[in-house]
Structure formats: C-alpha cells, structure tokens
Design a protein around this motif. Structure first.
Motif, PDB file in Angstrom:
ATOM      1  N   ASP A  26     -19.989 -53.376  46.489  1.00  0.00           N
ATOM      2  CA  ASP A  26     -19.083 -52.220  46.537  1.00  0.00           C
ATOM      3  C   ASP A  26     -17.865 -52.478  47.407  1.00  0.00           C
ATOM      4  OD1 ASP A  26     -20.842 -50.992  44.897  1.00  0.00           O
ATOM      5  OD2 ASP A  26     -21.813 -49.790  46.441  1.00  0.00           O
ATOM      6  N   ALA A 224      -5.913 -45.173  44.441  1.00  0.00           N
ATOM      7  CA  ALA A 224      -7.161 -45.280  45.193  1.00  0.00           C
ATOM      8  C   ALA A 224      -7.733 -46.696  45.070  1.00  0.00           C
ATOM      9  CB  ALA A 224      -8.167 -44.283  44.647  1.00  0.00           C
ATOM     10  N   PRO A 225      -8.462 -47.150  46.088  1.00  0.00           N
ATOM     11  CA  PRO A 225      -9.116 -48.457  45.965  1.00  0.00           C
ATOM     12  C   PRO A 225     -10.244 -48.395  44.936  1.00  0.00           C
ATOM     13  CG  PRO A 225      -9.758 -47.369  47.996  1.00  0.00           C
ATOM     14  CD  PRO A 225      -8.703 -46.501  47.384  1.00  0.00           C
ATOM     15  N   THR A 226     -10.594 -49.538  44.398  1.00  0.00           N
ATOM     16  CA  THR A 226     -11.704 -49.609  43.446  1.00  0.00           C
ATOM     17  C   THR A 226     -12.772 -50.554  43.994  1.00  0.00           C
ATOM     18  OG1 THR A 226     -10.520 -51.350  42.313  1.00  0.00           O
ATOM     19  CG2 THR A 226     -10.400 -49.168  41.331  1.00  0.00           C
ATOM     20  N   PRO A 227     -14.037 -50.267  43.675  1.00  0.00           N
ATOM     21  CA  PRO A 227     -15.084 -51.182  44.142  1.00  0.00           C
ATOM     22  C   PRO A 227     -15.017 -52.507  43.379  1.00  0.00           C
ATOM     23  CG  PRO A 227     -16.030 -49.463  42.784  1.00  0.00           C
ATOM     24  CD  PRO A 227     -14.580 -49.128  42.929  1.00  0.00           C
ATOM     25  N   TYR A 229     -17.443 -54.246  42.211  1.00  0.00           N
ATOM     26  CA  TYR A 229     -18.325 -54.230  41.037  1.00  0.00           C
ATOM     27  C   TYR A 229     -18.258 -52.895  40.341  1.00  0.00           C
ATOM     28  CZ  TYR A 229     -22.497 -54.887  38.193  1.00  0.00           C
ATOM     29  OH  TYR A 229     -23.366 -55.008  37.135  1.00  0.00           O
ATOM     30  N   PRO A 230     -18.008 -52.848  39.058  1.00  0.00           N
ATOM     31  CA  PRO A 230     -17.819 -53.973  38.140  1.00  0.00           C
ATOM     32  C   PRO A 230     -16.353 -54.283  37.829  1.00  0.00           C
ATOM     33  CG  PRO A 230     -18.189 -52.004  36.860  1.00  0.00           C
ATOM     34  CD  PRO A 230     -18.139 -51.573  38.313  1.00  0.00           C
ATOM     35  N   TYR A 231     -15.409 -53.535  38.464  1.00  0.00           N
ATOM     36  CA  TYR A 231     -14.028 -53.592  37.973  1.00  0.00           C
ATOM     37  C   TYR A 231     -13.356 -54.953  38.183  1.00  0.00           C
ATOM     38  CZ  TYR A 231     -14.979 -48.693  37.606  1.00  0.00           C
ATOM     39  OH  TYR A 231     -15.565 -47.509  37.264  1.00  0.00           O
ATOM     40  N   ALA A 233     -15.394 -57.610  39.232  1.00  0.00           N
ATOM     41  CA  ALA A 233     -16.468 -58.553  38.867  1.00  0.00           C
ATOM     42  C   ALA A 233     -16.327 -58.987  37.410  1.00  0.00           C
ATOM     43  CB  ALA A 233     -17.824 -57.910  39.112  1.00  0.00           C
ATOM     44  N   ILE A 234     -15.838 -58.085  36.538  1.00  0.00           N
ATOM     45  CA  ILE A 234     -15.692 -58.458  35.126  1.00  0.00           C
ATOM     46  C   ILE A 234     -14.604 -59.521  34.974  1.00  0.00           C
ATOM     47  CG2 ILE A 234     -14.079 -56.578  34.562  1.00  0.00           C
ATOM     48  CD1 ILE A 234     -16.801 -57.971  32.227  1.00  0.00           C
ATOM     49  N   THR A 237     -16.123 -62.721  36.228  1.00  0.00           N
ATOM     50  CA  THR A 237     -17.129 -63.207  35.282  1.00  0.00           C
ATOM     51  C   THR A 237     -16.484 -63.849  34.061  1.00  0.00           C
ATOM     52  OG1 THR A 237     -18.692 -61.542  36.026  1.00  0.00           O
ATOM     53  CG2 THR A 237     -19.089 -62.486  33.861  1.00  0.00           C
ATOM     54  N   ILE A 348     -16.029 -47.529  49.833  1.00  0.00           N
ATOM     55  CA  ILE A 348     -16.368 -46.368  49.005  1.00  0.00           C
ATOM     56  C   ILE A 348     -17.871 -46.361  48.794  1.00  0.00           C
ATOM     57  CG2 ILE A 348     -15.939 -45.255  46.803  1.00  0.00           C
ATOM     58  CD1 ILE A 348     -13.833 -47.425  46.343  1.00  0.00           C
ATOM     59  N   ARG A 349     -18.471 -45.266  48.834  1.00  0.00           N
ATOM     60  CA  ARG A 349     -19.876 -45.147  48.436  1.00  0.00           C
ATOM     61  C   ARG A 349     -19.908 -44.619  47.019  1.00  0.00           C
ATOM     62  NH1 ARG A 349     -21.831 -48.354  50.256  1.00  0.00           N
ATOM     63  NH2 ARG A 349     -22.050 -48.728  52.451  1.00  0.00           N
ATOM     64  N   ASN A 350     -20.699 -45.233  46.211  1.00  0.00           N
ATOM     65  CA  ASN A 350     -20.781 -44.768  44.825  1.00  0.00           C
ATOM     66  C   ASN A 350     -21.504 -43.444  44.736  1.00  0.00           C
ATOM     67  OD1 ASN A 350     -19.517 -46.983  43.810  1.00  0.00           O
ATOM     68  ND2 ASN A 350     -21.405 -48.157  43.782  1.00  0.00           N
ATOM     69  N   ALA A 351     -21.044 -42.615  43.803  1.00  0.00           N
ATOM     70  CA  ALA A 351     -21.694 -41.326  43.621  1.00  0.00           C
ATOM     71  C   ALA A 351     -23.033 -41.538  42.935  1.00  0.00           C
ATOM     72  CB  ALA A 351     -20.823 -40.425  42.772  1.00  0.00           C
TER      73      ALA A 351
ATOM     74  N   LEU B   7     -14.977 -42.723  41.252  1.00  0.00           N
ATOM     75  CA  LEU B   7     -15.691 -41.453  41.309  1.00  0.00           C
ATOM     76  C   LEU B   7     -15.266 -40.480  40.209  1.00  0.00           C
ATOM     77  CD1 LEU B   7     -15.876 -40.872  45.162  1.00  0.00           C
ATOM     78  CD2 LEU B   7     -17.448 -42.055  43.644  1.00  0.00           C
ATOM     79  N   LEU B  18     -18.751 -51.996  31.661  1.00  0.00           N
ATOM     80  CA  LEU B  18     -18.351 -53.197  32.394  1.00  0.00           C
ATOM     81  C   LEU B  18     -19.552 -53.822  33.117  1.00  0.00           C
ATOM     82  CD1 LEU B  18     -14.906 -52.102  33.889  1.00  0.00           C
ATOM     83  CD2 LEU B  18     -15.333 -53.575  31.928  1.00  0.00           C
ATOM     84  N   VAL B  22     -20.825 -57.603  32.556  1.00  0.00           N
ATOM     85  CA  VAL B  22     -20.964 -58.571  33.652  1.00  0.00           C
ATOM     86  C   VAL B  22     -22.372 -59.157  33.637  1.00  0.00           C
ATOM     87  CG1 VAL B  22     -21.091 -58.826  36.157  1.00  0.00           C
ATOM     88  CG2 VAL B  22     -19.200 -57.563  35.138  1.00  0.00           C
ATOM     89  N   GLN B  26     -23.049 -63.092  32.848  1.00  0.00           N
ATOM     90  CA  GLN B  26     -23.632 -63.875  33.951  1.00  0.00           C
ATOM     91  C   GLN B  26     -25.016 -64.415  33.552  1.00  0.00           C
ATOM     92  OE1 GLN B  26     -22.454 -64.856  36.826  1.00  0.00           O
ATOM     93  NE2 GLN B  26     -20.626 -63.639  37.138  1.00  0.00           N
TER      94      GLN B  26
END
Lengths: 351, 161
Positions: A26, A224-227, A229-231, A233-234, A237, A348-351, B7, B18, B22, B26
């Motif tokens: 995250d 806003a920032p994005t985590p 994973y997965p944005y 990470a894709i 990958t 960020i904490r995921n909802a 969010l 996504l 991934v 992977q």
C-alpha cells in the motif's frame, strides 16, 4: 477457503504478516508516477532471476581447472533445460547492466538523487559496482579460452596500478600464476561475497526508497496519491513480463558461446571483453606504455567518484532537466514544469 | 476534500481487475521460472538407471551354498565424468545356478557382511540380519536384499548392474 483463511489469521496473530503485506503493497505513490518508474522493479526481478539461475548452475559447476570447462559443457549440452538456464544467466547479466544504467539515467534525469535521497543514490552506485564485479568474476568461471585470457588481461590491468598494483594482482591470482587458486577465489567471490553484498545493498536501497518515498515526477501533480498495489504494480508486472519474454526468447534461440578449453600456451588467442567493458578496453589504446594507469585507474576512478558524489555536487533543489544542463546530456529533452522538492506522503489505508 | 483515488467506490471494479491481472501475470512468470529451474535441478536424477553386464567372478572360485563377496568394477557416467565404480555383491552358487545379492542393507544403506557361523548376512549398523537368499531374518530392514540378474559365460559369472 476457510482453512486457508484460518491459517493466514493464525500466522498473522503470530507474525503480523497482514500489516507487513499492507506496508509493502500500500505504499502511497504521488500522482504522476508513470512507466519511467518501472526500471527499479525490472532490475530487482532480473537480480532475483540471476540468483535463482546461478544457484541452479552452481549445482552442476565444479570450480577446478581440470573440471570447470567439462562441467559447464555438461550442463549446457546434457542437462535438460541446462543450456537454457545458462542462457538466462548469461543474457540476464547484460540485461541487468542495461536495466541498472537505464534506472540510473532515469534517476539523474528526474533529479531523484537530490536531498534527502543522497544515501539512496550512494547505495545505488555501490549496487552498480557490485553488478560489474559479478560480471567480471563470472567471466572466468567457464574456464574457456575467452575466460582465461580476458581474466589474464584483467589481472594485468590491476597490476599496472602504481604502488599497490602487484599486491592487488597477487591477491586476485591467489598464487604465482592464473590457475586453480584463482578460479576458486573468483568463484567464492561470485557466489558468496558478492551475493551477500548485493543482498545487503538491495535491502538498504529499498529501505531508503520506502523511507523517503518515490521521488515522483519532476513537478508534483495535483490529485490524491494512489497505492502501489495494484495501480503501479500492474505497470511493473507488465514491464517485467516484457523483459522476461525478451530474455527467454534470447536464451531459447541463441546458444551461449563456449570456446575451447583454456590453454595457457596458446599465443594466438585475442581476448575481447563483454560489451559493457568495451569502453575501458578502447580507453587502453589511447594511453599506451607508462600512461596506462590513466586509462585503467585514473579515468574510471574519476568517473565513479563523480557519479557517486553527484548529489553533493548538485545540491540545488532544482529538478527540471532543462535547468540542470551541466548534469544532463546535451540535447536530451524532458518535460519540465515547476520544481518543488518531493515530500513523503502519508500512507493510505484501504477501505 | 479529494478522496484518495483508491477509495472512490467506482474504482473498486478497476482495482479488482488490476489485482487479478497482476496475480495472473506474476503467477505465469514465476511458474515458468519454477518449471524450468526444477527440470534443470532434477536433471537426469529421475531418469531410468542404465544397466550393463559386468564380469564378476569365475564360476570355479565360488563355494557351493556360501555367499561370496566379489567386487564388480563398472564404468559409468557420473555427470560430466566417466568413472569406474566398485560395487560389492554377494554371489551364491547353488549347483549350476548363481544368485547375486546386493551388499547394501535395505534399512539405511550400510554394507552387510557374511557371518559363516551364524549363516547370516549381518548389517553392522542397526542389527539387520538376512539369510543366504537375502530374506530378512531379524532387525529393522523393511525389505529383502536386492537381487541382480546373472548369467554364466564360458565359466565366468556376469552380473547386470
């Protein structure tokens, strides 16, 4: 699967793996992080693959002049997928050099080495040197003509250094001549010392990268920032998959060369270094005789020192390439807007 | 205030897609690596063992009914090397027939020896005992001693190892 969920919960209560996973995946990334930021992940993947393929090759390799060549030929020609794994290891080394240099070029272009990331940069430079040392020590291991004579030249280059040249060359040889002791110590360095150094430096580099956050685009973008994973990470990958596809294609279609067995009495063999050492090879031609240490020590040493000290020489917060013409390669154009030092972003904490 | 991208409810489907992509890619990459590496690690270890006929002893030298240890020299490929291995087998002559028994205990691989007084093949490690046919008589061995095919050629005993 309730069983698996239960097992994960049990492990989490004992180890905190869920929090660890969240910390790793995250990571908040600033807006504007794009495909330029996949190079580090490609490099990490290639290093992991090199570690795995190297471990498998080590199961067949014998580090002794009487056996090294035959053991390499055996794994190449007689072990199922052996030639392919050797291809992955051989071409992987070149891929790593390309990825490392590309990653470094991205960091320089984006000014990502600047405050507060000076130590991150230094660990990166040390990693590049370790990678080059891997390439150098791995070169001798097949014990073919190319390996033997290229290493002879390497050791003689070290010997040309003033004052400490001879002791350094002796330490590299292990004995009075290039032979069994040389092969053993280069192998030990290749499979024990350098992997340990690489592991420590990679951990330090990643820790510092997380500590300061990704530098992001040259100018902060609104939003806003994005985590990770997965944005992102894709992207990582897909880029890794593309590189892996290229690597396995090369390994499957091109046989890794293996010259005749090392012959110290052969006076006709002309050794050529790998492509990433060709510049040093060429440099030697410009500084013959007593000037040789200029090509072998002074210029490479000065370049490494200059690169390592870059964050301390270029201390302005300015990150726009156009405003850093001294650092940037002439003629290279990059998008530039406002320069503001990047700040770490809250997680960020995921909802 | 702007919500973090992640969010926003409309991002849930995209995030799920996504994440799956991934995981899928992977998995494909590392499964390929695992397949190639495991095949290379296994190498020829799981391949069928190649056997050949080797001269073991002269038939005239064997004593009727008594297991005689003989050392069979056999050339074999050991990875990248050609080696000559020495293997001890027990030859037991019964009239015109010769049986060849392995000298390797089936418990944990120690070397058994013939005790003429007890008329048993005994393992020194954990007390395994076999009769002259290789059948377990006492101790922990789980199976009888291995037998090798034999044949007589011009008075020489040949063993297939």
């Amino acid at each position: 699967m309730p069983g698996l969920t239960g097992l994960i919960d049990w492990l989490d209560s004992r180890t905190g793996i869920k929090a660890g996973r969240a910390y790793l995946l995250d990571e908040p990334l600033p807006p504007g992080v794009n495909w330029w930021f996949v190079l580090g992940s490609i490099l990490l993947f290639l290093l992991a693959l090199q570690l795995i393929s190297g471990s498998v090759l080590a199961m067949y390799y014998v580090a002794a002049p009487d056996h090294a060549y035959d053991s390499v030929r055996y794994v190449t020609d007689h072990v199922r997928f052996g030639g392919f794994v050797r291809g992955l290891h051989f071409f992987g080394a070149s891929f790593i050099v390309i990825a490392a240099v590309a990653h470094m070029a991205r960091v320089i272009t984006f000014g990502s080495y600047k405050h507060p990331r000076e130590v991150t940069w230094l660990t990166g430079v040390a990693l590049l040197l370790v990678i080059m040392a891997f390439a150098l020590t791995g070169y001798l291991l097949p014990w073919d003509q190319k390996a033997y004579w290229a290493t002879t030249v390497t050791i003689n280059i070290a010997r040309s250094a003033p004052v400490f040249g001879e002791p350094i060359a002796a330490m590299m040889r292990g004995g009075s001549q290039l032979g069994a002791l040389t092969l053993l110590r280069w192998y030990a360095t290749h499979v024990l010392l350098l992997p340990a150094a690489l592991g420590l430096l990679v951990v330090a580099h990643l820790y510092l990268m997380r500590r300061h956050g990704i530098s992001g685009p040259v100018t902060p973008r609104p939003g806003a920032p994005t985590p990770f994973y997965p944005y992102h990470a894709i992207r990582d990958t897909l880029a890794v998959a593309a590189v892996f596809a290229c690597l396995i294609t090369l390994a499957a279609t091109i046989r890794v060369p293996l010259d005749g067995m090392a012959d110290p009495s052969d006076a006709t063999y002309v050794p050529r270094p790998e492509w990433y050492f060709l510049s040093l090879f060429q440099l030697l031609k410009y500084f013959p005789g007593r000037l040789e240490p200029v090509a072998t020590m002074v210029i490479p040493g000065a370049v490494v020192a200059l690169v390592a000290l870059l964050p301390f020489l270029d201390r302005r917060p300015e990150r726009r390439p156009a405003k850093r013409r001294l650092v940037m390669v002439e003629g290279t154009k990059y998008p530039n807007t406002d320069a503001i030092p990047t700040q770490p972003i809250r997680c960020i904490r995921n909802a | 205030m702007t919500l973090p991208v992640d969010l926003h409810p409309e991002n849930a489907d995209r995030r799920r897609f996504l994440s799956r992509a991934v995981t899928l890619i992977q998995t494909a990459i590392w499964a390929t690596v695992a397949f190639v590496m495991s095949r290379t690690v296994v190498g020829r270890a799981l391949g069928a063992k190649q056997t050949n006929w080797w001269p073991a002893a002269d038939l005239a030298d064997l004593i009727d009914g008594e297991p005689t240890p003989v050392t069979v020299r056999r050339a074999q490929t050991d990875g990248y090397r050609q080696t000559v291995n020495r293997e001890v087998v027990f030859l037991i002559k019964m009239k015109d027939q010769v049986t060849a028994l392995s000298s390797t205990c089936t418990h944990l691989g120690c070397r058994v020896s013939w005790d003429a007084e007890a008329a048993l093949l005994k393992c020194p490690c954990h007390g395994g005992k076999f009769d002259r046919n290789g059948v377990v008589k006492a101790g922990p061995p789980p199976a009888p001693l291995a037998r090798f095919p034999t044949r007589i050629e011009s008075g020489h005993v040949m063993v297939e190892l």
